[in-house]
Design a protein around this motif. Sequence first.
Motif, mmCIF file in Angstrom:
data_model
loop_
_atom_site.group_PDB
_atom_site.id
_atom_site.type_symbol
_atom_site.label_atom_id
_atom_site.label_comp_id
_atom_site.label_asym_id
_atom_site.label_seq_id
_atom_site.Cartn_x
_atom_site.Cartn_y
_atom_site.Cartn_z
ATOM 1 N N LEU A 1 85.517 -67.374 -77.848
ATOM 2 C CA LEU A 1 84.513 -68.079 -78.658
ATOM 3 C C LEU A 1 83.402 -68.639 -77.755
ATOM 4 O O LEU A 1 82.216 -68.429 -78.029
ATOM 5 C CB LEU A 1 85.164 -69.231 -79.433
ATOM 6 N N MET B 1 79.578 -67.322 -77.760
ATOM 7 C CA MET B 1 78.494 -68.265 -78.097
ATOM 8 C C MET B 1 77.395 -68.198 -77.033
ATOM 9 O O MET B 1 76.203 -68.171 -77.339
ATOM 10 C CB MET B 1 79.035 -69.707 -78.157
ATOM 11 N N SER C 1 79.507 -71.554 -84.888
ATOM 12 C CA SER C 1 79.810 -72.589 -83.883
ATOM 13 C C SER C 1 78.560 -72.907 -83.061
ATOM 14 O O SER C 1 78.295 -74.063 -82.720
ATOM 15 C CB SER C 1 80.936 -72.107 -82.972
ATOM 16 N N SER D 1 76.982 -76.539 -82.879
ATOM 17 C CA SER D 1 76.940 -77.321 -81.641
ATOM 18 C C SER D 1 75.548 -77.357 -81.019
ATOM 19 O O SER D 1 75.257 -78.209 -80.192
ATOM 20 C CB SER D 1 77.943 -76.775 -80.629
ATOM 21 N N ALA E 1 74.169 -75.447 -78.847
ATOM 22 C CA ALA E 1 74.066 -75.028 -77.453
ATOM 23 C C ALA E 1 75.190 -74.075 -77.092
ATOM 24 O O ALA E 1 76.299 -74.173 -77.631
ATOM 25 C CB ALA E 1 74.112 -76.242 -76.521
ATOM 26 N N THR F 1 77.524 -73.432 -74.094
ATOM 27 C CA THR F 1 77.901 -74.208 -72.912
ATOM 28 C C THR F 1 79.144 -73.605 -72.251
ATOM 29 O O THR F 1 79.914 -72.904 -72.905
ATOM 30 C CB THR F 1 78.222 -75.674 -73.279
ATOM 31 N N PRO F 2 79.357 -73.917 -70.982
ATOM 32 C CA PRO F 2 80.536 -73.350 -70.308
ATOM 33 C C PRO F 2 81.864 -73.927 -70.804
ATOM 34 O O PRO F 2 82.899 -73.378 -70.524
ATOM 35 C CB PRO F 2 80.329 -73.723 -68.836
ATOM 36 N N ARG F 3 81.815 -75.020 -71.535
ATOM 37 C CA ARG F 3 83.063 -75.636 -71.991
ATOM 38 C C ARG F 3 83.357 -75.382 -73.463
ATOM 39 O O ARG F 3 84.398 -75.813 -73.975
ATOM 40 C CB ARG F 3 83.017 -77.152 -71.758
ATOM 41 N N ALA F 4 82.471 -74.667 -74.129
ATOM 42 C CA ALA F 4 82.656 -74.460 -75.574
ATOM 43 C C ALA F 4 83.960 -73.711 -75.843
ATOM 44 O O ALA F 4 84.334 -72.810 -75.100
ATOM 45 C CB ALA F 4 81.477 -73.678 -76.126
ATOM 46 N N GLY F 5 84.626 -74.110 -76.901
ATOM 47 C CA GLY F 5 85.822 -73.390 -77.360
ATOM 48 C C GLY F 5 87.104 -73.755 -76.650
ATOM 49 O O GLY F 5 88.166 -73.228 -76.993
ATOM 50 N N GLU F 6 87.039 -74.684 -75.693
ATOM 51 C CA GLU F 6 88.259 -75.051 -74.971
ATOM 52 C C GLU F 6 89.297 -75.609 -75.934
ATOM 53 O O GLU F 6 88.964 -76.445 -76.778
ATOM 54 C CB GLU F 6 87.950 -76.088 -73.881
ATOM 55 N N GLN F 7 90.519 -75.161 -75.811
ATOM 56 C CA GLN F 7 91.679 -75.624 -76.604
ATOM 57 C C GLN F 7 91.657 -75.157 -78.057
ATOM 58 O O GLN F 7 92.556 -75.510 -78.816
ATOM 59 C CB GLN F 7 91.786 -77.155 -76.588
ATOM 60 N N PHE F 8 90.649 -74.391 -78.425
ATOM 61 C CA PHE F 8 90.574 -73.962 -79.819
ATOM 62 C C PHE F 8 91.698 -72.981 -80.166
ATOM 63 O O PHE F 8 92.092 -72.857 -81.319
ATOM 64 C CB PHE F 8 89.216 -73.317 -80.112
ATOM 65 N N GLU G 1 84.571 -80.349 -76.331
ATOM 66 C CA GLU G 1 83.211 -80.552 -76.864
ATOM 67 C C GLU G 1 83.213 -80.586 -78.381
ATOM 68 O O GLU G 1 82.586 -81.439 -79.009
ATOM 69 C CB GLU G 1 82.293 -79.407 -76.400
ATOM 70 N N GLU G 2 83.914 -79.601 -78.978
ATOM 71 C CA GLU G 2 83.925 -79.502 -80.435
ATOM 72 C C GLU G 2 84.559 -80.744 -81.053
ATOM 73 O O GLU G 2 84.081 -81.278 -82.056
ATOM 74 C CB GLU G 2 84.696 -78.244 -80.888
ATOM 75 N N PRO H 1 75.243 -81.428 -74.113
ATOM 76 C CA PRO H 1 75.116 -80.834 -75.453
ATOM 77 C C PRO H 1 75.930 -81.589 -76.507
ATOM 78 O O PRO H 1 75.468 -81.777 -77.630
ATOM 79 C CB PRO H 1 75.640 -79.406 -75.262
ATOM 80 N N GLN I 1 74.486 -83.790 -79.913
ATOM 81 C CA GLN I 1 74.975 -83.692 -81.296
ATOM 82 C C GLN I 1 75.344 -85.073 -81.849
ATOM 83 O O GLN I 1 75.108 -85.376 -83.012
ATOM 84 C CB GLN I 1 76.191 -82.756 -81.363
ATOM 85 N N GLN J 1 83.992 -79.157 -62.857
ATOM 86 C CA GLN J 1 83.444 -77.851 -63.196
ATOM 87 C C GLN J 1 81.972 -78.017 -63.584
ATOM 88 O O GLN J 1 81.570 -79.046 -64.134
ATOM 89 C CB GLN J 1 84.237 -77.206 -64.323
ATOM 90 N N LYS J 2 81.213 -76.996 -63.303
ATOM 91 C CA LYS J 2 79.771 -77.103 -63.536
ATOM 92 C C LYS J 2 79.463 -77.297 -65.021
ATOM 93 O O LYS J 2 80.232 -76.898 -65.875
ATOM 94 C CB LYS J 2 79.073 -75.857 -63.003
ATOM 95 N N ARG K 1 88.359 -78.224 -63.217
ATOM 96 C CA ARG K 1 88.792 -79.436 -63.918
ATOM 97 C C ARG K 1 89.373 -80.413 -62.911
ATOM 98 O O ARG K 1 90.126 -80.003 -62.019
ATOM 99 C CB ARG K 1 89.896 -79.101 -64.919
#
Lengths: 337, 375
Positions: free
Chosen positions: A88, A92, A248, A252, A254, A256-263, B72-73, B98, B102, B167-168, B199
Amino acid sequence: MSGPEPGLGVDASEEARAGRSEMLRNNVPYIAIVLVVLLFTIVSGDRFLSVRNWTFIAQQTPVLLLLAYAQLIVVTTGSIDISVGSSLGFSMYMAVLGMVWLGPAGIVCGILAATLIGFVNGSIFSLLKISSFVTTLAMLIIVRALLNIISDGGSIYVTEQAATGTYVDSVAAPWLLALGRFPNILIFALVVTALMWVFYEKTLFGQQLKALGGSERVLSLFGVSVTWFKIQVFVAAGFMVGLASLISLGRSGAGTPRAGEQFELDAIAAVALGGTPLTGGHGSVLRTVVGALTLTVVANGLTIAGVDPSWSRVARGVLLIIAIAISLNRRRIGVVK
Amino acid sequence: MKRAIILLGLLVMLTGVAVTAQDMVEPRMDLVIADLGQPETNPWVINRHRFERCVAESLGVTLDEFDDENSEEKHVSQAESIIARQPDGLIFNPLTSPAGIQVARLLEENAIPGVAVGRLVVSNYDTDYEGEHFIAQVTQNNDTWGQAIGQATVDAGHKKVAMIWNQKGVTSAEEIWNGVLSVLEMHEDIELIAEAWDRLNRENGILYAEQFIARFQPGEIDAIIVLGAVAGLGSQFAVEQAGRDDISIITTDIDEQVAQFISEGKLGFSIGGHWMVGGFGLIQLYDYLHGFPVENTQPLFSLIPVDASNIDTYAEGLLQGCILNDEQVKNLSRVHNPDADLPGFIDEFSKNWEEFVTADMMEEEMEEEESEGDG
């Protein structure tokens, strides 16, 4: 006057009991969501029931729902895909990068990227005979790392208007931001749900998914190339992740490199809460909707009730175990893995 | 004539009273402020919560804490759910820029005032933000933070250094690293020999330190700079396990364990106190909710460098979270003190924190002596 034969009487009552159990199992997701809504209505009242809150819930559920569909497709065959979160995030980013390169049409890069990841997952799993868990675990790591490499830690923003130098990397797409908001995001999810229902319940491919989960051998006896079919399963799941990435991204704002983590974990939980056994063989689109909605409502309701975040996670975990424990039909499961 | 002078005098007095009455605002005791941040898994978050709770208690504010599970979500979803609770205001520590944007959008759409603390939502509030309800971002000075770490590295005489960083994609972390680099690059004899961006948890602190230990023989590496005490203590553990006392660990954040290690000489340097931004943000939001406009939309807290020379003072004064008593907190709020200068206090605290703590300790000792004398 002679009564019924004792043996027949016992069989009938057992049958009736089994029928009631089956009915209860099938309806656990629906009962759970009703109970959850009632509970939070009692605890939090107006704030939980407010239009504003349900608008938020309607915005929060669709991404999880589409990821749960991707998971449902794979889980029905008895496999699992734990790379959906990374996939994801990657798709994105590729969607927004595609828009930077090609304009609005470039958003399809996101769908293509996710579909490609599905193809790679399926190919490794099917051709190299590496278990789906291990394959997708490796892809979870690889895809997240690729995302970090491509993005170099930076984000690309989706903005209402063309940026005037505030953000170095951004693309103006008000239509995409609108897609990520209520009611558009809900309409999108409902349309996908309708298509998913037809695909899963009414097409030959949907029936073959269940057949593969029941017995691979049976499917091959019908002349289906199981190797190719398994690849198609992961491609279909990847395509669904690609659709999820669009909304998504709109939600959101944007890539981003962290999007979707743990989803990935939430997607599996939604499928399981919907009563689909992870051993495969059967499943339900509607119950998956209820599973995803229940997860969202529980998280939302516990926050509104002011429950401590750590206890909130405990409550969600316990709910998952209880719901699955009730909904499992143990007679259909030969082995617990 | 005499009557006229008396009347004039009365008028002046009444005007003065009127002005004073206008300046004084009745403090609201019904305010509910929500706090959204990360789970309590590192000293920064724990200390931020401790100090924020103290400030809330002093001001009579109800503080409800929530976390985003480091996603993030979920940061955005939690913000939505919190807004549905209809708090009077929101303090949030954005996981990433980001996600912060939001949350700012949600604040604007729902007309709920909010303050970001600890991480930036936009680089420069005054030039980059046009909204009304996201009122300020109270953060630390990332440049000086990084520079202090760089300077500590230089002062300790380290020549070959490796780093383990977040992490970047986290603006603040990247700004801090740029601060470190700005100092290291001024010294040509200092070489950055390895980088790890991941991390920040204890496991990764251990993992990357072990990789560096395996890669570099004694003499090939002098120090590892690690962002955050959780990972930093992990690296320290790995170095100790490997018996590589030739490698120093330079880290940030100070909890009881870090303080102990600095005191024992196992850790050379750390830097902290930046968790106070949460409490300062809360005071700013509290004043705003009482009708006071924001004076400084982006105050920056300069961190407190700590080594063996001042660790005892730091541990005595700042580790417990409640650094300021009720009266001191109220003195920073314009609701209670019309002359309050919160931005000035934030700016100055790192320069005079030792005097502040020492004076506080002396006051406590005197109170104890007095009560003993009374007894």
